[in-house]
Scaffold this motif. Structure first.
Motif, PDB file in Angstrom:
ATOM      1  N   PRO A 113       5.192  -7.715  46.275  1.00 42.68           N
ATOM      2  CA  PRO A 113       4.739  -8.642  45.227  1.00 42.68           C
ATOM      3  C   PRO A 113       4.186  -9.955  45.774  1.00 42.68           C
ATOM      4  O   PRO A 113       3.367 -10.601  45.123  1.00 42.68           O
ATOM      5  CB  PRO A 113       6.003  -8.876  44.382  1.00 42.68           C
ATOM      6  N   GLU A 143      10.608  -2.926  40.856  1.00 46.31           N
ATOM      7  CA  GLU A 143      11.553  -3.608  39.979  1.00 46.31           C
ATOM      8  C   GLU A 143      10.997  -3.574  38.551  1.00 46.31           C
ATOM      9  O   GLU A 143       9.796  -3.335  38.361  1.00 46.31           O
ATOM     10  CB  GLU A 143      11.714  -5.063  40.460  1.00 46.31           C
ATOM     11  N   HIS A 146       7.700  -5.286  37.903  1.00 46.45           N
ATOM     12  CA  HIS A 146       6.517  -4.646  38.492  1.00 46.45           C
ATOM     13  C   HIS A 146       6.059  -3.485  37.615  1.00 46.45           C
ATOM     14  O   HIS A 146       4.854  -3.274  37.415  1.00 46.45           O
ATOM     15  CB  HIS A 146       6.820  -4.125  39.904  1.00 46.45           C
ATOM     16  N   ASN A 274      11.645  -7.239  46.378  1.00 43.78           N
ATOM     17  CA  ASN A 274      10.854  -8.447  46.141  1.00 43.78           C
ATOM     18  C   ASN A 274      10.541  -9.194  47.429  1.00 43.78           C
ATOM     19  O   ASN A 274       9.674 -10.066  47.463  1.00 43.78           O
ATOM     20  CB  ASN A 274      11.574  -9.369  45.148  1.00 43.78           C
TER      21      ASN A 274
END
Ligand SMILES: NC(=O)c1ccc[n+]([C@@H]2O[C@H](COP(=O)([O-])OP(=O)(O)OC[C@H]3O[C@@H](n4cnc5c(N)ncnc54)[C@H](OP(=O)(O)O)[C@@H]3O)[C@@H](O)[C@H]2O)c1
Length: 280
Positions: A113, A143, A146, A274
């Motif tokens: 990300p 996650e 996302h 992340n």
């Protein structure tokens, strides 16, 4: 040969309820290990460009003598190819390396990300699916935020999310998030990569009770949670037994007890999706 049940995706395609992981299975020795697994009944094979073994998996498929349609083949897009044109090229190159003309399932390996290009990668996969290069598209290590962003920006929900899950990291939070969205969860490192989980007294006790080995108890736990595990096994006895988990039932109390082994810091290598930036 063991009859393996299937799960059905939100796009209508189906996948065997157990697959073969192939991380670190490479070269001629790797081809032989995968061929042995195919002989035992494995049809779902999980590879990735970053495993450097798409060639070995493709070679085992060819040497098996079985038709392409007998297999369910998954590969994954590396982080360095999230840009649209790169992703399109990477899918084609993966297929060339494997000697296949389509994937049953193709996943974004990690969301990355901080780089923030995974939506472009997703669009490239949607378009590759339209061109017939991929049947089902999914993600790995995503996650909830996302997943929601993919749907918001493209309208397409992943069929699968492949995540870390094993007795020390049951990942109930992500399993629930996937289920709410109609996504099938696959477990990577389902046996904790051969870690201490295999020596847990509780699991050993259940193995004795059901006359199974510890790996089979853990795989059955995944199956009863609605998760598709993809154990890696080079040992032929492990390979065979890992497919043979469909003839017994853990009780709700036993399921809860295994769930209770999970630890707040139970990830194998602390890979937080992340934060984690794969390989390149
Ligand atoms: N998407 C991702 O980010 C990601 C990350 C990691 C892995 N993966 C995928 O998930 C697959 C599985 O994960 P993994 O390879 O890390 O670990 P794993 O499947 O949890 O564990 C593999 C280890 O367990 C041993 N084993 C297998 N069956 C056993 C049994 N019945 N009893 C006792 N030990 C047993 C194997 O030994 P032997 O080999 O000696 O049989 C090997 O050492 C990978 O191969 C890969 O395809 C995906």
């Amino acid at each position: 040969m063991t009859k393996v049940p299937v799960v059905t995706f939100n796009d209508g395609y189906q996948m065997p309820a157990v697959g073969l992981g192939t991380f670190q299975v490479r070269g001629g020795q790797g081809v032989n290990q995968i061929l042995a697994a195919i002989r035992d009944g494995y049809r779902s094979l999980d590879t990735a460009t970053n495993y450097d073994n798409e060639g070995a998996v493709g070679e085992a498929i060819r040497q098996s003598g079985l038709p392409r349609s007998a297999f369910f083949v998954t590969s994954k897009l590396p982080g360095k190819y999230h840009r649209y044109a790169d992703a399109t090229m990477a899918i084609q190159e993966s297929l060339y390396r494997m000697g296949l003309d389509y994937f049953d399932l193709y996943l974004i390996h990690w969301p990355l990300p901080k780089r923030d290009h995974y939506v472009e990668a997703w669009q490239a996969m949607i378009d590759a699916r339209t061109r017939g290069l991929i049947r089902s598209i999914g993600v790995s290590n995503f996650e909830p935020e996302h997943l929601d962003r993919l749907v918001k920006e493209t309208g397409v929900m992943p069929a699968v999310n492949q995540i870390e899950a094993h007795p020390y990291w049951n990942n109930q939070r992500m399993l629930a998030a996937d289920q709410q969205r109609g996504i099938i969860t696959e477990a990577w490192s389902p046996l904790g990569r051969g870690s201490a989980a295999l020596k847990e007294p509780l699991i050993q006790k259940l193995a004795k009770k059901y006359e199974k080995n510890v790996g089979q108890i853990i795989l059955r736990w995944h199956f009863q949670r609605g998760i598709v595990p993809i154990p890696k096994a080079s040992n032929l006895l492990h390979q065979r037994s890992n497919l043979n988990v469909f003839d017994f039932n853990l009780t709700p109390e036993e399921m809860a007890a295994i769930n209770g082994l999970s630890q707040a810091d139970g990830r194998i290598d602390g890979q937080d999706p992340n934060e984690y930036e794969e390989f390149d």
